[in-house]
Design a protein around this motif. Structure first.
Motif, PDB file in Angstrom:
ATOM      1  N   GLU A 208       0.835  -1.210   0.000  1.00  0.00           N
ATOM      2  CA  GLU A 208       0.000   0.000   0.000  1.00  0.00           C
ATOM      3  C   GLU A 208       0.865   1.254   0.000  1.00  0.00           C
ATOM      4  N   ALA A 209       1.915   1.246   0.810  1.00  0.00           N
ATOM      5  CA  ALA A 209       2.806   2.404   0.869  1.00  0.00           C
ATOM      6  C   ALA A 209       3.516   2.615  -0.469  1.00  0.00           C
ATOM      7  N   ALA A 210       3.911   1.515  -1.123  1.00  0.00           N
ATOM      8  CA  ALA A 210       4.591   1.632  -2.414  1.00  0.00           C
ATOM      9  C   ALA A 210       3.662   2.218  -3.468  1.00  0.00           C
ATOM     10  N   LEU A 211       2.422   1.739  -3.531  1.00  0.00           N
ATOM     11  CA  LEU A 211       1.474   2.252  -4.520  1.00  0.00           C
ATOM     12  C   LEU A 211       1.190   3.729  -4.292  1.00  0.00           C
ATOM     13  N   GLU A 212       1.083   4.114  -3.027  1.00  0.00           N
ATOM     14  CA  GLU A 212       0.832   5.528  -2.730  1.00  0.00           C
ATOM     15  C   GLU A 212       2.014   6.382  -3.144  1.00  0.00           C
ATOM     16  N   ALA A 213       3.229   5.921  -2.847  1.00  0.00           N
ATOM     17  CA  ALA A 213       4.423   6.691  -3.198  1.00  0.00           C
ATOM     18  C   ALA A 213       4.602   6.800  -4.707  1.00  0.00           C
ATOM     19  N   LEU A 214       4.175   5.772  -5.447  1.00  0.00           N
ATOM     20  CA  LEU A 214       4.311   5.775  -6.904  1.00  0.00           C
ATOM     21  C   LEU A 214       3.090   6.369  -7.601  1.00  0.00           C
ATOM     22  N   PRO A 528      -1.434  -1.725 -15.212  1.00  0.00           N
ATOM     23  CA  PRO A 528      -1.786  -1.200 -13.888  1.00  0.00           C
ATOM     24  C   PRO A 528      -0.587  -0.703 -13.100  1.00  0.00           C
ATOM     25  N   GLN A 529       0.609  -1.265 -13.347  1.00  0.00           N
ATOM     26  CA  GLN A 529       1.782  -0.853 -12.583  1.00  0.00           C
ATOM     27  C   GLN A 529       2.604   0.223 -13.270  1.00  0.00           C
ATOM     28  N   ALA A 530       2.181   0.693 -14.455  1.00  0.00           N
ATOM     29  CA  ALA A 530       2.960   1.705 -15.177  1.00  0.00           C
ATOM     30  C   ALA A 530       2.032   2.501 -16.080  1.00  0.00           C
ATOM     31  N   ASP A 568      22.749  13.369  -1.126  1.00  0.00           N
ATOM     32  CA  ASP A 568      22.282  13.903  -2.406  1.00  0.00           C
ATOM     33  C   ASP A 568      20.766  13.753  -2.462  1.00  0.00           C
ATOM     34  N   GLY A 569      20.052  14.872  -2.438  1.00  0.00           N
ATOM     35  CA  GLY A 569      18.593  14.818  -2.399  1.00  0.00           C
ATOM     36  C   GLY A 569      17.989  14.122  -3.594  1.00  0.00           C
ATOM     37  N   GLN A 570      18.512  14.391  -4.783  1.00  0.00           N
ATOM     38  CA  GLN A 570      17.984  13.755  -5.978  1.00  0.00           C
ATOM     39  C   GLN A 570      18.194  12.249  -5.920  1.00  0.00           C
ATOM     40  N   CYS A 571      19.359  11.818  -5.474  1.00  0.00           N
ATOM     41  CA  CYS A 571      19.630  10.384  -5.367  1.00  0.00           C
ATOM     42  C   CYS A 571      18.820   9.758  -4.241  1.00  0.00           C
ATOM     43  N   ARG A 572      18.594  10.508  -3.179  1.00  0.00           N
ATOM     44  CA  ARG A 572      17.783   9.977  -2.088  1.00  0.00           C
ATOM     45  C   ARG A 572      16.362   9.706  -2.568  1.00  0.00           C
ATOM     46  N   GLU A 573      15.812  10.639  -3.338  1.00  0.00           N
ATOM     47  CA  GLU A 573      14.469  10.433  -3.893  1.00  0.00           C
ATOM     48  C   GLU A 573      14.465   9.264  -4.874  1.00  0.00           C
ATOM     49  N   ALA A 574      15.524   9.172  -5.695  1.00  0.00           N
ATOM     50  CA  ALA A 574      15.599   8.081  -6.663  1.00  0.00           C
ATOM     51  C   ALA A 574      15.701   6.734  -5.959  1.00  0.00           C
ATOM     52  N   ALA A 575      16.528   6.649  -4.914  1.00  0.00           N
ATOM     53  CA  ALA A 575      16.669   5.394  -4.180  1.00  0.00           C
ATOM     54  C   ALA A 575      15.348   4.991  -3.532  1.00  0.00           C
ATOM     55  N   GLU A 576      14.615   5.972  -3.037  1.00  0.00           N
ATOM     56  CA  GLU A 576      13.330   5.673  -2.424  1.00  0.00           C
ATOM     57  C   GLU A 576      12.340   5.148  -3.458  1.00  0.00           C
ATOM     58  N   ARG A 577      12.319   5.752  -4.635  1.00  0.00           N
ATOM     59  CA  ARG A 577      11.431   5.282  -5.690  1.00  0.00           C
ATOM     60  C   ARG A 577      11.811   3.870  -6.143  1.00  0.00           C
ATOM     61  N   ARG A 578      13.112   3.615  -6.257  1.00  0.00           N
ATOM     62  CA  ARG A 578      13.542   2.278  -6.645  1.00  0.00           C
ATOM     63  C   ARG A 578      13.123   1.249  -5.590  1.00  0.00           C
ATOM     64  N   ARG A 579      13.182   1.635  -4.323  1.00  0.00           N
ATOM     65  CA  ARG A 579      12.761   0.715  -3.266  1.00  0.00           C
ATOM     66  C   ARG A 579      11.278   0.393  -3.401  1.00  0.00           C
ATOM     67  N   HIS A 580      10.466   1.397  -3.717  1.00  0.00           N
ATOM     68  CA  HIS A 580       9.032   1.156  -3.884  1.00  0.00           C
ATOM     69  C   HIS A 580       8.762   0.318  -5.140  1.00  0.00           C
ATOM     70  N   PHE A 581       9.503   0.580  -6.217  1.00  0.00           N
ATOM     71  CA  PHE A 581       9.357  -0.238  -7.422  1.00  0.00           C
ATOM     72  C   PHE A 581       9.725  -1.695  -7.132  1.00  0.00           C
ATOM     73  N   ASP A 586       8.441  -7.349  -6.353  1.00  0.00           N
ATOM     74  CA  ASP A 586       8.501  -8.569  -5.548  1.00  0.00           C
ATOM     75  C   ASP A 586       7.107  -9.069  -5.190  1.00  0.00           C
ATOM     76  N   ASP A 587       6.188  -8.149  -4.929  1.00  0.00           N
ATOM     77  CA  ASP A 587       4.812  -8.548  -4.634  1.00  0.00           C
ATOM     78  C   ASP A 587       4.180  -9.235  -5.844  1.00  0.00           C
ATOM     79  N   LEU A 588       4.446  -8.722  -7.037  1.00  0.00           N
ATOM     80  CA  LEU A 588       3.798  -9.254  -8.234  1.00  0.00           C
ATOM     81  C   LEU A 588       4.437 -10.546  -8.726  1.00  0.00           C
ATOM     82  N   VAL A 589       5.771 -10.648  -8.673  1.00  0.00           N
ATOM     83  CA  VAL A 589       6.419 -11.804  -9.296  1.00  0.00           C
ATOM     84  C   VAL A 589       6.528 -13.003  -8.366  1.00  0.00           C
TER      85      VAL A 589
END
Length: 719
Positions: A208-214, A528-530, A568-581, A586-589
């Protein structure tokens, strides 16, 4: 009187302790001198310590002192050199998954390379067996290396955490990690990460948190009533990359077919930003077809894909398309026979669906693949729109070509034999694709035709054309931005029917599927995921992985490696998005697929069936000649480094299937390399008994045949 073995145990122990302390640094020197790969002092110390109990146990059990030295040469030094060789060729060290990947590699090596590789493996195993062979009464000492290995395996998470270097917020590259950690600890960390990945099944709250963040919310994936379907032809061109980026080399002619170059440039020279280099095509396929990032340092088809996934083939299949995958090689390579079904393909045309009438090494020439597939399309139409996903293999490593049909057109200066082979393979592959695209559009002018390279090619290490041209994939993180930007981008050619070539700019591979759906026109189905229009395309940072390094795109369009997610703020945001992706993936596969329930798309997680087309026999072994036909009792024949005797077999046509050779109730595997095959029968008892023995072969499907009689004559001097 004390037994001799007891009196000499200090000397044997000294040999056991000295072997890793000397051989590990010597191997590091060889890696530096041969491949320019540097191991730091900490790495060498950790490696030597890790091998000490193993070497000591072998030395204490050994018959001779040389056994400990041989074992450490094969294990410790071999591991360091294996890391260095893969790093030099493919930009990353070896990982745990390479144990299985090595078997896959043997399946793709043609001709003499396959024979040499198999003989090398057999010789290594035979030498290792000799190194571990204990003296009478000393076998118990081998419990020491076994106990040490078990302890390290059980405590690997604790060891990996305890030996982690002090962090400063800067993420090292894989090459830097290897230089600091050494061969053993690097593999240990990878094994820990692999186990965590294989067990990862995100919970409902995490999803749920990942879907909200994405910013993903429920959406009807089905096409709108006004959607007008068009045929889609998506072609993966194995290893196709623009080698004119290698500025140290001159090419006598364009490695791309002139029509391909012209259309590509007319479409803005769009580029696909791939996650891999030199291999792991299945990961590029997953990102492309499923619009999600693949797993790091492993092949997702092999280690994670367990559930039906809402990927592009499944989405279009639900929209009424006939979805077809074409990969004219072994159906189970990288587990595609199961993975393609989970991705939603309805039909899979692998090697058994093609006549092997024109081979480049082990692979069917792309021109033959395309023409045979088009004939099948013409004969199998049922009125439904088509999604045809085709993998062309003419440009697969090691870039063999039937020179009698396809002589050199491109010469390279200064001399670089593998680069020249590759450039010519690309020239013929792009020519074959343009012929294919022309035939498709002549028949169906509104078709959407897309071709792209899955990754840049391996081009050897002596010379290494990348490094010679200033593109060093092994460089420190602060100097690889430009290299990664050049090497990660492969040609992306998009022909939008009558509109002709269109520009998509630079597209991370996991973003192509929604772009493709947008090109199909108004009302197209939605993954649905993209989403077709995603925050990633507008306000949020654009991120991707390359060689397992996180990269972000700046406002100027420049891609750079993230060196510090903490600072690095941009990298921090990118790392967070990658974690949610990653959570969503992992949930889907392999998880509970909470995301499908939350996105009102549970139907896309239901199983569907896939038919693997087979129009030619799955077992074929047309023998023209074989030998030897005679041997003397007690003597071997064609003896190999492992001591086994070997038959050679000449074929009239390419073999199909997995074959076994049978002699006097014993069976052995058959190794096929093009039109030559061999079978190592070891040192069988029947070779000591004079007589005539019948040779037969079989396939796993029950088919088989006979070769003839092999005669064992009496030993010299026998009555």
């Amino acid at each position: 009187m004390r037994p001799a073995w007891a009196a000499r145990w200090p000397l044997r122990l000294a040999h056991g302790l000295a072997a890793p302390l000397l051989l590990v640094p010597l191997a590091a020197l060889l890696a530096w001198g041969w491949l320019d790969v540097v191991y730091g002092p900490r790495a060498l110390l950790l490696d030597a310590i890790a091998w000490l109990p193993v070497s000591a146990g072998i030395a204490l059990a050994a018959r001779r002192a040389w056994q400990a030295w041989l074992a450490m040469g094969l294990l410790a030094a071999g591991l360091l050199l294996a890391h260095a060789l893969k790093l030099a060729m493919m930009g990353v060290p070896i990982v745990v998954a390479d144990a299985g990947n090595g078997i896959e590699l043997l399946r793709i090596l043609p001709g003499w390379r396959l024979v040499i590789a198999c003989l090398a493996v057999l010789a290594w195993l035979g030498a290792l067996f000799a190194a571990f062979l204990p003296a009478p009464g000393r076998a118990a000492w081998l419990l020491l290396p076994l106990a040490w290995a078990a302890l390290v395996a059980v405590q690997s998470p604790t060891i990996a955490a305890g030996l982690a270097p002090a962090g400063d917020g800067v993420e090292p590259t894989r090459a830097q990690r290897l230089a600091s950690e050494g061969g053993v600890l690097y593999l240990l960390r990878d094994g820990v990460a692999r186990r965590e990945q294989s067990r990862r099944t995100p919970g409902l709250e995490e999803v749920e948190a990942a879907l909200e963040a994405l910013h993903l919310a429920p959406v009807d994936p089905a096409p709108a009533p006004h959607f007008v379907p068009r045929n889609v032809h998506l072609v993966l061109l194995e290893s196709v990359w623009d080698v004119t980026a290698l500025e140290a080399y001159r090419f006598s002619d364009d490695p791309f077919d002139p029509r391909f170059r012209a259309l590509w440039e007319a479409g803005g020279s769009s580029r696909m930003l791939t996650p891999t280099f030199g291999g792991a095509t299945a990961n590029a396929e997953f990102e492309l077809l499923c619009a999600m990032p693949a797993v790091r340092d492993a092949v997702v088809f092999e280690v994670a894909l367990r559930r039906p996934v809402p990927c592009l083939p499944r989405l279009l299949r639900e929209a009424g398309y006939h979805t077809v995958a074409v990969h004219p090689f072994e159906a189970d390579f990288w587990s595609r026979d199961s993975a393609y079904e989970l991705l939603g393909f309805e039909s899979y045309r692998a090697r058994e669906a093609f006549e092997l009438d024109d081979l480049d090494g082990s692979y069917l020439y792309d021109g033959s693949t395309y023409s045979q597939f088009r004939r099948w399309l013409g004969a199998s139409g049922d009125g439904r729109p088509r999604f045809n996903y085709v993998v062309g293999l003419s440009t697969h490593y090691p870039y063999h070509r039937d020179a009698t049909r396809r002589p050199d057109r491109v010469r390279v200066e200064p001399a670089a034999p593998m680069l020249q082979d590759y450039a010519n393979a690309v020239r013929y592959a792009t020519e074959a694709f343009m012929d294919h695209a022309g035939a498709i559009l002549a028949e169906d002018p509104d078709a959407l035709v897309i071709a792209f390279g899955d990754h840049a090619p391996v081009l050897g290490v002596q010379p290494d054309p990348y490094r010679v041209s200033g593109l060093d994939l092994r460089a420190a993180a602060e100097s690889v931005d430009e290299t990664f930007a050049k090497v990660a981008g492969t040609p992306l050619l998009v022909i939008n029917g009558r509109q002709g070539p269109v520009s998509l700019g630079e597209v991370p591979m996991h973003r192509l599927a929604p772009r493709l759906l947008a090109l199909l026109g108004p009302g197209a189905p939605t993954l649905p995921q993209a989403r077709t229009e995603s925050p990633e395309d507008s306000n949020s940072v654009r991120a991707r992985l390359y060689l397992s390094n996180l990269m972000v795109q700046e406002e100027t369009g420049r891609w750079r490696v993230c060196r510090s997610s903490e600072q690095d703020g941009q990298c921090r945001e990118a790392a967070e998005r990658r974690r949610h992706f990653a959570t969503l993936r992992d949930d889907l596969v392999q998880g509970e697929q909470f995301a499908l329930r939350l996105l009102d798309a549970t139907a896309l997680g239901e199983p569907t069936a896939m038919k693997i087309d087979a129009e030619f026999p799955s077992c074929q072994f047309d023998v023209e000649d074989w030998g030897p036909r005679f041997a003397r009792a007690g003597d071997g024949f064609n003896v190999q480094p492992n001591g086994g005797s070997t038959f050679w077999i000449k074929l009239r046509s390419p073999a199909r299937g997995k074959h076994r050779l049978h002699v006097d109730g014993n069976e052995s595997g058959v190794l096929v390399a093009g039109l030559l095959a061999s079978a190592n029968v070891g040192d069988p008892a029947w070779l000591d008994r004079p007589g005539t023995y019948q040779l037969a072969w079989s396939c796993g499907e029950g088919a088989g045949g006979t070769l003839g009689g092999f005669t064992v004559t009496p030993a010299q001097g026998a009555p």
